[in-house]
Each structure stands twice: as C-alpha cells, then as structure tokens.
Scaffold this motif. Structure first.
Motif, PDB file in Angstrom:
ATOM      1  N   ASN A 126     -10.161   4.381  -1.499  1.00 32.29           N
ATOM      2  CA  ASN A 126      -9.688   5.263  -0.446  1.00 32.29           C
ATOM      3  C   ASN A 126      -8.290   5.769  -0.784  1.00 32.29           C
ATOM      4  O   ASN A 126      -7.771   5.505  -1.866  1.00 32.29           O
ATOM      5  N   PHE A 127      -7.715   6.494   0.134  1.00 32.67           N
ATOM      6  CA  PHE A 127      -6.427   7.141  -0.106  1.00 32.67           C
ATOM      7  C   PHE A 127      -5.339   6.131  -0.481  1.00 32.67           C
ATOM      8  O   PHE A 127      -4.575   6.332  -1.426  1.00 32.67           O
ATOM      9  N   TYR A 128      -5.257   5.015   0.262  1.00 30.82           N
ATOM     10  CA  TYR A 128      -4.225   4.014   0.003  1.00 30.82           C
ATOM     11  C   TYR A 128      -4.420   3.329  -1.351  1.00 30.82           C
ATOM     12  O   TYR A 128      -3.454   2.972  -2.032  1.00 30.82           O
ATOM     13  N   GLN A 129      -5.673   3.142  -1.745  1.00 24.68           N
ATOM     14  CA  GLN A 129      -5.947   2.525  -3.050  1.00 24.68           C
ATOM     15  C   GLN A 129      -5.477   3.432  -4.185  1.00 24.68           C
ATOM     16  O   GLN A 129      -4.930   2.959  -5.179  1.00 24.68           O
ATOM     17  N   TRP A 130      -5.711   4.738  -4.029  1.00 26.12           N
ATOM     18  CA  TRP A 130      -5.217   5.680  -5.043  1.00 26.12           C
ATOM     19  C   TRP A 130      -3.696   5.578  -5.174  1.00 26.12           C
ATOM     20  O   TRP A 130      -3.159   5.498  -6.284  1.00 26.12           O
ATOM     21  N   ILE A 131      -3.011   5.585  -4.042  1.00 26.13           N
ATOM     22  CA  ILE A 131      -1.547   5.499  -4.064  1.00 26.13           C
ATOM     23  C   ILE A 131      -1.104   4.189  -4.708  1.00 26.13           C
ATOM     24  O   ILE A 131      -0.190   4.156  -5.550  1.00 26.13           O
ATOM     25  N   GLY A 132      -1.739   3.073  -4.331  1.00 22.86           N
ATOM     26  CA  GLY A 132      -1.384   1.757  -4.850  1.00 22.86           C
ATOM     27  C   GLY A 132      -1.517   1.671  -6.352  1.00 22.86           C
ATOM     28  O   GLY A 132      -0.610   1.181  -7.041  1.00 22.86           O
ATOM     29  N   LEU A 295      -0.618  -2.159  -0.846  1.00 23.10           N
ATOM     30  CA  LEU A 295      -1.398  -1.016  -0.363  1.00 23.10           C
ATOM     31  C   LEU A 295      -2.894  -1.225  -0.603  1.00 23.10           C
ATOM     32  O   LEU A 295      -3.739  -0.868   0.229  1.00 23.10           O
ATOM     33  N   TYR A 298      -3.934  -3.821   1.914  1.00 22.16           N
ATOM     34  CA  TYR A 298      -3.893  -3.219   3.252  1.00 22.16           C
ATOM     35  C   TYR A 298      -5.090  -2.312   3.482  1.00 22.16           C
ATOM     36  O   TYR A 298      -5.673  -2.274   4.555  1.00 22.16           O
ATOM     37  N   SER A 299      -5.472  -1.595   2.427  1.00 23.12           N
ATOM     38  CA  SER A 299      -6.579  -0.631   2.570  1.00 23.12           C
ATOM     39  C   SER A 299      -7.906  -1.331   2.809  1.00 23.12           C
ATOM     40  O   SER A 299      -8.860  -0.723   3.256  1.00 23.12           O
TER      41      SER A 299
END
Length: 299
Positions: A126-132, A295, A298-299
């Motif tokens: 998901n979005f947070y995993q990409w950022i992490g 992140l 958290y995701s």
C-alpha cells in the motif's frame, strides 16, 4: 503473532552481527564462516539426535524432524548454495569495512525482497509500504556519503560491491524460504538441519582449494569464542524467522523489513564496542531506516 516472531529474529540477528564482527576482525574469513556454520549445525544436531532416540518427547516439545524426499533435499541444496555465496561475500566485506557501514547496506535487503514479493508472490503493497521501502533505500544512500569520510569510496571499494552482492543473494534466499516453508511444508528445524549440513559440505569444498593447502593461512587463523556464539545465535534467529513464515498470513516483504530492526544493535551498540567513527552522523540515516520499518509495520 508472526510479526512478534520476526522481532525476536531481529534481536538474535543483531547480537549475531556483533559477534560476527568480533570473530572476523584480523582473522581469516572463510574458516570463521565454516566454524560458525558448524557450531550452529552441532547445536541443531543435538535436537536431531534426541528426536531419534526419544521421538515422543521430542514431538511433545515441538522439535520433531520430518522425513523428506530427494526432491526436497535438492531444493534445500539450492538454498545452501545461495547462502554460502552470500555469506562468503558478506564475511569478507565485514572484515574490511566498519560494521556501521555494512549493516545499513544489508538493510537494503527488504527492497530486493519487496520487488520479489510483488513479482513472484503477488503481494500488494500500500501507499505507506511504498514510502517505507524507499525511505530505507534513501537512508542507505546517506550512509554512503558518511562512509566517504572514513576513507570508504563506495564506487571504488570492492568490498562495497561484495556486501551489495551478499545483500541481493540474501534477499533471494529470503524469497526462496517462503517457497520452502509454505509450498514444500518443511518445518523450521528440518530445514535448518539439512541446510546447515549441505552448507558445511559446500564450504569444505571451497576451503579445500582456498585455505587448507596453505600453511600460512592456517596459522593466521585465530579461534575465538564468538565463532561459536555466531552459529548458535543465527540458529535461534532462523528458527523464529521460519516459525513466522509458517503462518499463511505472513508477508515476506514485511518480515524482511522487520528483521532489519537489528540495525539498532549493530549501529548503536556495535559502534561503541568497536569504537567506530561518525556514530552521531550515522544516527540520522539510522532514524530514516527505522521510520521506514515503522511505516511498514503501521501499514
């Protein structure tokens, strides 16, 4: 539950890395590797022998060993070859580079696992995993700039390429572990026992060419208690990691990232024990890596 098992694996891996740095300092890397794998094998072999003579007791304690097919043996040999190559590169790099540089580069492993998990296992980030994940990679790049101040030019240092190669092979092995545990239904102790045995055989072949024939190299080898500690700590880490992978809901991309929280021990504790430079500056990219791991959790 599998996330907590991943954190336990990270704890033992962090301690394992500290002992490994001590074991290879000023020492012959290849025999140290053979010693660590052998000590880990002896540790797990004790439980294997107990399971033969006291099968009911062993099963009640949860360390029963499976009878596996020749095809399953073949798959385990492939894992042994991958990890033997990864460890040979990593031990040589660790011998010549600061632990506060090596460990963060190894922390890029989740990125390779991340790509493999998407392509092979169709895991959906998901979005947070990409950022992490990209935050982890960016933080590792910051370490390269700090490394230059210690006389380590990343583009010209062959040991940097060695540790990058070791990281890629290690990530490949991590993806392969999910196949061995979930598709072939191997339990952790069975996989650990045969994996260690085949790895020892591979290393003996390599050392019979590169180390055993040379008296000077044999005399240069120094036995240290940390060689035994490395093997036992690695077996403990692998056991919790493989137990986590047995959970059908476990995501290899997240497990790989969780394991990288070991860098707290390596960078903070290891930096003081081995009196390495720029410890404060290394805390900045360390924080970036830890935020990336957070992140993902958290995701």
């Amino acid at each position: 539950m599998w996330m907590y098992l991943g954190l336990l694996a990270a704890l033992f891996l962090g301690l394992h890395n500290l002992c490994k740095k001590h074991a290879v300092q000023g020492n012959e890397a290849f025999p140290v590797l053979l010693g660590t794998v052998s000590s880990g094998f002896i540790f797990i072999a004790v439980f294997y022998v107990l399971s033969i003579f006291y099968p009911e007791y062993a099963e009640s304690k949860g360390y029963n060993f499976q009878v596996i097919t020749w095809q399953q043996h073949g798959f385990i040999i492939i894992k042994s070859a991958i990890m033997a190559a990864s460890w040979l590169l990593a031990y040589q790099a660790l011998k010549h580079l600061p632990i506060t540089i090596v460990t963060p580069i190894r922390s890029a492993g989740p990125f390779f696992t991340f790509i493999g998990a998407i392509v092979i296992y169709r895991e959906s980030p998901n979005f947070y995993q990409w950022i992490g994940f990209f935050l982890i990679i960016f933080s590792v790049m910051l370490y390269s700039k700090i490394g230059k101040k210690e006389g380590i030019i990343f583009k010209r240092n062959k040991w940097i390429f060695a540790i990058i190669g070791a990281t890629f092979l290690g990530a490949s092995s991590g993806l392969y572990d999910k196949f061995l545990i979930q598709n072939l239904s191997l339990n952790p102790q069975t996989l650990q026992f045969w994996f260690c045995l085949y790895t020892i055989l591979i290393l003996l072949i390599i050392l019979s060419i590169t180390w055993f024939p040379y008296a000077e190299k044999r005399k240069a080898f120094k036995f240290r208690w940390t060689i035994i500690a490395v093997g036992i700590l690695l077996q403990a880490a692998d056991y919790f990691y493989f137990k986590a992978l047995q959970d059908p809901d476990a995501l290899i991309m997240l497990l790989s990232a969780i394991k990288r929280s070991q860098i707290i021990i390596a960078v903070v504790v290891g930096g003081f024990i081995f009196k390495e430079h720029n410890k404060r500056k290394k805390l900045v990219p360390l924080a970036g890596i830890m935020i990336g791991v957070f992140l993902i959790l958290y995701s």
